[in-house]
Design a protein around this motif. Structure first.
Motif, mmCIF file in Angstrom:
data_model
loop_
_atom_site.group_PDB
_atom_site.id
_atom_site.type_symbol
_atom_site.label_atom_id
_atom_site.label_comp_id
_atom_site.label_asym_id
_atom_site.label_seq_id
_atom_site.Cartn_x
_atom_site.Cartn_y
_atom_site.Cartn_z
ATOM 1 N N LEU A 30 -12.016 -9.595 13.117
ATOM 2 C CA LEU A 30 -11.654 -9.522 11.710
ATOM 3 C C LEU A 30 -10.742 -8.339 11.468
ATOM 4 O O LEU A 30 -10.908 -7.285 12.065
ATOM 5 N N MET A 31 -9.816 -8.531 10.555
ATOM 6 C CA MET A 31 -8.915 -7.441 10.168
ATOM 7 C C MET A 31 -9.318 -7.004 8.768
ATOM 8 O O MET A 31 -9.172 -7.760 7.812
ATOM 9 N N LEU A 32 -9.900 -5.802 8.650
ATOM 10 C CA LEU A 32 -10.283 -5.282 7.341
ATOM 11 C C LEU A 32 -9.023 -4.786 6.647
ATOM 12 O O LEU A 32 -8.297 -3.955 7.184
ATOM 13 N N ILE A 33 -8.767 -5.293 5.453
ATOM 14 C CA ILE A 33 -7.537 -5.012 4.733
ATOM 15 C C ILE A 33 -7.671 -3.671 4.011
ATOM 16 O O ILE A 33 -8.571 -3.512 3.175
ATOM 17 N N PRO A 34 -6.825 -2.693 4.308
ATOM 18 C CA PRO A 34 -6.911 -1.408 3.605
ATOM 19 C C PRO A 34 -6.464 -1.546 2.151
ATOM 20 O O PRO A 34 -5.732 -2.462 1.792
ATOM 21 N N ALA A 35 -6.931 -0.624 1.330
ATOM 22 C CA ALA A 35 -6.591 -0.641 -0.090
ATOM 23 C C ALA A 35 -5.111 -0.372 -0.285
ATOM 24 O O ALA A 35 -4.496 0.397 0.466
ATOM 25 N N ILE A 36 -4.536 -0.996 -1.292
ATOM 26 C CA ILE A 36 -3.132 -0.799 -1.611
ATOM 27 C C ILE A 36 -2.965 0.461 -2.458
ATOM 28 O O ILE A 36 -2.045 1.246 -2.253
ATOM 29 N N ARG A 37 -3.885 0.636 -3.399
ATOM 30 C CA ARG A 37 -3.808 1.781 -4.316
ATOM 31 C C ARG A 37 -4.278 3.049 -3.630
ATOM 32 O O ARG A 37 -5.255 3.049 -2.881
ATOM 33 N N GLY A 88 -9.143 -13.343 2.364
ATOM 34 C CA GLY A 88 -8.943 -12.266 3.331
ATOM 35 C C GLY A 88 -8.178 -12.733 4.554
ATOM 36 O O GLY A 88 -7.341 -12.008 5.105
ATOM 37 N N ARG A 89 -8.447 -13.940 4.984
ATOM 38 C CA ARG A 89 -7.720 -14.479 6.141
ATOM 39 C C ARG A 89 -6.239 -14.660 5.816
ATOM 40 O O ARG A 89 -5.378 -14.422 6.651
ATOM 41 N N ALA A 90 -5.951 -15.078 4.585
ATOM 42 C CA ALA A 90 -4.545 -15.233 4.175
ATOM 43 C C ALA A 90 -3.850 -13.874 4.120
ATOM 44 O O ALA A 90 -2.699 -13.743 4.538
ATOM 45 N N ASP A 91 -4.555 -12.842 3.612
ATOM 46 C CA ASP A 91 -3.979 -11.498 3.572
ATOM 47 C C ASP A 91 -3.704 -10.968 4.976
ATOM 48 O O ASP A 91 -2.677 -10.355 5.237
ATOM 49 N N ALA A 92 -4.646 -11.202 5.892
ATOM 50 C CA ALA A 92 -4.469 -10.738 7.271
ATOM 51 C C ALA A 92 -3.286 -11.434 7.926
ATOM 52 O O ALA A 92 -2.506 -10.811 8.648
ATOM 53 N N ALA A 93 -3.116 -12.727 7.659
ATOM 54 C CA ALA A 93 -1.988 -13.467 8.234
ATOM 55 C C ALA A 93 -0.668 -12.930 7.691
ATOM 56 O O ALA A 93 0.320 -12.825 8.434
ATOM 57 N N LYS A 94 -0.652 -12.557 6.393
ATOM 58 C CA LYS A 94 0.584 -11.996 5.820
ATOM 59 C C LYS A 94 0.933 -10.659 6.456
ATOM 60 O O LYS A 94 2.094 -10.370 6.702
ATOM 61 N N GLN A 95 -0.092 -9.843 6.729
ATOM 62 C CA GLN A 95 0.179 -8.531 7.314
ATOM 63 C C GLN A 95 0.631 -8.623 8.765
ATOM 64 O O GLN A 95 1.312 -7.728 9.260
ATOM 65 N N LEU A 96 0.254 -9.689 9.444
ATOM 66 C CA LEU A 96 0.645 -9.848 10.845
ATOM 67 C C LEU A 96 2.043 -10.445 11.005
ATOM 68 O O LEU A 96 2.572 -10.460 12.114
ATOM 69 N N GLN A 97 2.631 -10.942 9.912
ATOM 70 C CA GLN A 97 3.978 -11.500 9.978
ATOM 71 C C GLN A 97 4.982 -10.391 10.262
ATOM 72 O O GLN A 97 4.916 -9.315 9.671
ATOM 73 N N PRO A 98 5.923 -10.625 11.183
ATOM 74 C CA PRO A 98 6.941 -9.590 11.440
ATOM 75 C C PRO A 98 7.870 -9.439 10.238
ATOM 76 O O PRO A 98 8.198 -10.408 9.555
ATOM 77 N N ARG A 99 8.236 -8.208 9.973
ATOM 78 C CA ARG A 99 9.151 -7.942 8.865
ATOM 79 C C ARG A 99 10.585 -8.093 9.342
ATOM 80 O O ARG A 99 10.921 -7.760 10.474
ATOM 81 N N ALA A 100 11.423 -8.559 8.433
ATOM 82 C CA ALA A 100 12.836 -8.718 8.760
ATOM 83 C C ALA A 100 13.503 -7.344 8.850
ATOM 84 O O ALA A 100 13.167 -6.422 8.110
#
Length: 120
Positions: A30-37, A88-100
């Motif tokens: 699991l990838m625990l998503i850190p807080a944005i704020r 949470g799984r959707a957020d983790a998938a977004k964070q693993l996407q490579p940035r342009a």
């Protein structure tokens, strides 16, 4: 008024909802998503501390509706419940996407901002 949502297979287990984090979380990746704020007191996204219950709770908003994921003794337990949920799984998938990579115009704008005292 809160809306009750029927639990799906990706939501937290009933044992985890009572504040008991299971040992099976070690076997999952699991990838625990850190807080944005920056002023987050828990350090995790969608995890808050409920003072009246003296517990951490995980909840998300979907289409303007608040979806309660459960109360937990620790912030990490609540973050794990969020990570197990479909949100949470959707957020983790977004964070693993490579940035342009930035374009030439974008790099020039970053350089000009740096010269003007702005930080990227």
């Amino acid at each position: 008024m809160r809306t009750r949502v029927r639990r799906t297979s990706t939501a937290a287990s009933p044992a985890a909802e009572c504040g008991q984090s299971g040992a099976n979380s070690l076997s999952e990746r699991l990838m625990l998503i850190p807080a944005i704020r920056k002023d987050s007191t828990t350090g995790y996204k969608n995890v808050t501390f409920n003072r009246s219950k003296n517990k951490f709770q995980a909840e998300v908003q979907d289409g303007g509706k608040r979806i309660f994921l459960g109360c937990f003794d620790t912030a990490q337990g609540a973050a794990t419940a969020y990570a197990r949920s479909e949100y949470g799984r959707a957020d983790a998938a977004k964070q693993l996407q490579p940035r342009a990579a930035p374009t030439a115009d974008g790099l020039e704008a970053i350089r000009q901002g740096g010269r003007g005292g702005l930080t990227p």
